[in-house]
Motif scaffolding. Structure first.
Motif, PDB file in Angstrom:
ATOM      1  N   ALA A  56       0.707  -1.089  -0.096  1.00 52.46           N
ATOM      2  CA  ALA A  56       0.097  -0.073   0.061  1.00 52.46           C
ATOM      3  C   ALA A  56       1.071   1.237  -0.172  1.00 52.46           C
ATOM      4  CB  ALA A  56      -0.907  -0.027   1.017  1.00 52.46           C
ATOM      5  N   GLN A  57       2.022   1.162   0.520  1.00 56.31           N
ATOM      6  CA  GLN A  57       2.790   2.699   0.739  1.00 56.31           C
ATOM      7  C   GLN A  57       4.042   2.384  -0.175  1.00 56.31           C
ATOM      8  OE1 GLN A  57       1.723   5.056   2.686  1.00 56.31           O
ATOM      9  NE2 GLN A  57      -0.065   3.525   3.465  1.00 56.31           N
ATOM     10  N   ASP A  58       3.943   1.727  -1.200  1.00 56.17           N
ATOM     11  CA  ASP A  58       4.980   1.313  -2.127  1.00 56.17           C
ATOM     12  C   ASP A  58       5.080   2.635  -3.034  1.00 56.17           C
ATOM     13  OD1 ASP A  58       7.168   0.614  -3.636  1.00 56.17           O
ATOM     14  OD2 ASP A  58       6.486  -1.001  -4.260  1.00 56.17           O
ATOM     15  N   SER A  59       5.845   3.339  -3.057  1.00 55.04           N
ATOM     16  CA  SER A  59       6.049   4.619  -4.058  1.00 55.04           C
ATOM     17  C   SER A  59       6.204   4.453  -5.537  1.00 55.04           C
ATOM     18  CB  SER A  59       7.233   5.562  -3.627  1.00 55.04           C
ATOM     19  OG  SER A  59       8.430   5.018  -3.790  1.00 55.04           O
ATOM     20  N   LYS A  60       6.612   3.084  -5.734  1.00 54.08           N
ATOM     21  CA  LYS A  60       6.920   2.742  -7.063  1.00 54.08           C
ATOM     22  C   LYS A  60       5.942   1.674  -7.609  1.00 54.08           C
ATOM     23  CE  LYS A  60      12.046   2.474  -6.441  1.00 54.08           C
ATOM     24  NZ  LYS A  60      13.261   1.706  -6.276  1.00 54.08           N
ATOM     25  N   ASP A  61       4.943   1.662  -6.686  1.00 55.11           N
ATOM     26  CA  ASP A  61       3.613   0.928  -7.280  1.00 55.11           C
ATOM     27  C   ASP A  61       3.000   1.713  -8.296  1.00 55.11           C
ATOM     28  OD1 ASP A  61       1.735  -0.957  -7.393  1.00 55.11           O
ATOM     29  OD2 ASP A  61       0.834  -0.652  -5.232  1.00 55.11           O
ATOM     30  N   GLU A  62       2.589   0.985  -9.212  1.00 51.98           N
ATOM     31  CA  GLU A  62       2.177   1.558 -10.421  1.00 51.98           C
ATOM     32  C   GLU A  62       0.575   1.690 -10.487  1.00 51.98           C
ATOM     33  OE1 GLU A  62       4.261   0.406 -14.049  1.00 51.98           O
ATOM     34  OE2 GLU A  62       6.135   0.974 -13.538  1.00 51.98           O
ATOM     35  N   ARG A  63      -0.118   1.252  -9.279  1.00 51.18           N
ATOM     36  CA  ARG A  63      -1.846   1.377  -9.656  1.00 51.18           C
ATOM     37  C   ARG A  63      -2.021   2.634  -9.604  1.00 51.18           C
ATOM     38  NH1 ARG A  63      -3.439  -2.099  -4.210  1.00 51.18           N
ATOM     39  NH2 ARG A  63      -2.049  -0.977  -3.678  1.00 51.18           N
ATOM     40  N   SER A  64      -3.289   2.831 -10.136  1.00 53.97           N
ATOM     41  CA  SER A  64      -3.894   4.151 -10.334  1.00 53.97           C
ATOM     42  C   SER A  64      -4.169   4.851  -9.002  1.00 53.97           C
ATOM     43  CB  SER A  64      -4.896   4.124 -11.546  1.00 53.97           C
ATOM     44  OG  SER A  64      -6.055   3.353 -10.748  1.00 53.97           O
ATOM     45  N   ILE A  65      -4.447   5.879  -8.887  1.00 50.83           N
ATOM     46  CA  ILE A  65      -5.166   6.616  -7.629  1.00 50.83           C
ATOM     47  C   ILE A  65      -6.664   6.039  -7.422  1.00 50.83           C
ATOM     48  CG2 ILE A  65      -5.992   8.831  -6.457  1.00 50.83           C
ATOM     49  CD1 ILE A  65      -3.631  10.066  -8.148  1.00 50.83           C
ATOM     50  N   ALA A  66      -7.128   5.693  -8.452  1.00 53.50           N
ATOM     51  CA  ALA A  66      -8.739   5.344  -8.270  1.00 53.50           C
ATOM     52  C   ALA A  66      -8.475   3.964  -7.643  1.00 53.50           C
ATOM     53  CB  ALA A  66      -9.266   5.112  -9.414  1.00 53.50           C
ATOM     54  N   ASN A  67      -7.452   2.968  -8.137  1.00 54.23           N
ATOM     55  CA  ASN A  67      -7.447   1.729  -7.483  1.00 54.23           C
ATOM     56  C   ASN A  67      -7.159   1.575  -6.330  1.00 54.23           C
ATOM     57  OD1 ASN A  67      -8.296   0.496  -9.910  1.00 54.23           O
ATOM     58  ND2 ASN A  67      -6.099   0.069 -10.487  1.00 54.23           N
ATOM     59  N   LEU A 111      -7.457   4.335  -4.005  1.00 53.03           N
ATOM     60  CA  LEU A 111      -8.562   4.636  -3.211  1.00 53.03           C
ATOM     61  C   LEU A 111      -9.720   3.530  -2.990  1.00 53.03           C
ATOM     62  CD1 LEU A 111      -9.132   8.299  -4.394  1.00 53.03           C
ATOM     63  CD2 LEU A 111      -8.149   7.558  -2.241  1.00 53.03           C
ATOM     64  N   ALA A 112      -9.925   2.715  -3.944  1.00 54.55           N
ATOM     65  CA  ALA A 112     -10.861   1.642  -3.747  1.00 54.55           C
ATOM     66  C   ALA A 112     -10.471   0.745  -2.816  1.00 54.55           C
ATOM     67  CB  ALA A 112     -11.073   1.132  -5.229  1.00 54.55           C
ATOM     68  N   ARG A 113      -9.041   0.316  -2.923  1.00 57.22           N
ATOM     69  CA  ARG A 113      -8.537  -0.653  -1.899  1.00 57.22           C
ATOM     70  C   ARG A 113      -8.419  -0.314  -0.409  1.00 57.22           C
ATOM     71  NH1 ARG A 113      -8.196  -4.616   0.586  1.00 57.22           N
ATOM     72  NH2 ARG A 113      -6.529  -5.494   1.500  1.00 57.22           N
ATOM     73  N   GLU A 114      -8.358   1.073  -0.224  1.00 53.73           N
ATOM     74  CA  GLU A 114      -8.502   1.666   1.047  1.00 53.73           C
ATOM     75  C   GLU A 114      -9.840   1.689   1.723  1.00 53.73           C
ATOM     76  OE1 GLU A 114      -5.922   2.279   3.246  1.00 53.73           O
ATOM     77  OE2 GLU A 114      -4.738   1.548   1.579  1.00 53.73           O
ATOM     78  N   GLU A 115     -10.698   1.869   0.774  1.00 50.64           N
ATOM     79  CA  GLU A 115     -12.160   1.980   1.168  1.00 50.64           C
ATOM     80  C   GLU A 115     -12.525   0.353   1.504  1.00 50.64           C
ATOM     81  OE1 GLU A 115     -15.700   3.030  -1.446  1.00 50.64           O
ATOM     82  OE2 GLU A 115     -14.500   4.899  -1.373  1.00 50.64           O
ATOM     83  N   LYS A 116     -12.205  -0.592   0.748  1.00 52.91           N
ATOM     84  CA  LYS A 116     -12.511  -1.891   1.010  1.00 52.91           C
ATOM     85  C   LYS A 116     -11.736  -2.194   2.407  1.00 52.91           C
ATOM     86  CE  LYS A 116     -11.895  -6.391  -1.274  1.00 52.91           C
ATOM     87  NZ  LYS A 116     -11.572  -7.060  -2.286  1.00 52.91           N
ATOM     88  N   ARG A 117     -10.464  -1.919   2.628  1.00 52.81           N
ATOM     89  CA  ARG A 117      -9.767  -2.096   3.796  1.00 52.81           C
ATOM     90  C   ARG A 117     -10.454  -1.690   5.096  1.00 52.81           C
ATOM     91  NH1 ARG A 117      -3.829  -1.037   3.106  1.00 52.81           N
ATOM     92  NH2 ARG A 117      -3.908  -2.990   2.312  1.00 52.81           N
ATOM     93  N   GLU A 118     -11.185  -0.698   4.942  1.00 57.09           N
ATOM     94  CA  GLU A 118     -11.826   0.010   6.071  1.00 57.09           C
ATOM     95  C   GLU A 118     -12.842  -0.937   6.579  1.00 57.09           C
ATOM     96  OE1 GLU A 118     -13.405   3.972   5.136  1.00 57.09           O
ATOM     97  OE2 GLU A 118     -11.402   4.769   4.990  1.00 57.09           O
TER      98      GLU A 118
END
Length: 117
Positions: free
Chosen positions: A45-56, A58-65
């Motif tokens: 989640a905190q990897d700066s080199k991760d190339e996931r989009s911002i939308a992805n 945000l969706a992951r963080e919403e799901k994680r909550e």
């Protein structure tokens, strides 16, 4: 004589034959490589080199909550009895664990007596 060396003929050491593979073998090799391509939990989640989009992200963080925190076996045992994790490992519980368990037992007893009166 240029083909000869001190240790023998160069044809013995070189693979001069043309190697060909069947199409099915090549496809199978590609499939096996793709099978091992993606690994679960490979995105940090905190990897700066991760190339996931911002939308992805945000969706992951919403799901994680909405997901409950995973608890280890020891954490579950500690909720039941503070001395249980040490006993499960075959060790004597620490003094702090014993005191924690005594306090927990005293509080439960106090609440039982208070509830009955």
């Amino acid at each position: 004589m240029s083909g000869n060396s001190n240790v023998g003929n160069s044809a013995v050491y070189e693979a001069g034959d043309q190697r060909t593979y069947k199409d099915s073998e090549l496809q199978q090799a590609k499939d096996e490589a793709r099978f091992h391509e993606g690994k679960p939990n490979s995105h940090l989640a905190q990897d700066s080199k991760d190339e996931r989009s911002i939308a992805n992200k945000l969706a992951r963080e919403e799901k994680r909550e909405h997901e409950p925190e995973p608890m280890s076996e020891e954490a579950r045992a500690a909720q039941i009895d503070a001395t249980l994790p040490a006993k499960l490992h075959g060790n004597e519980p620490s003094k702090g664990a014993k005191i924690d368990q005594e306090l927990k037992d005293e509080e439960e007893e106090y609440l039982r007596r208070k509830g009955k009166q």
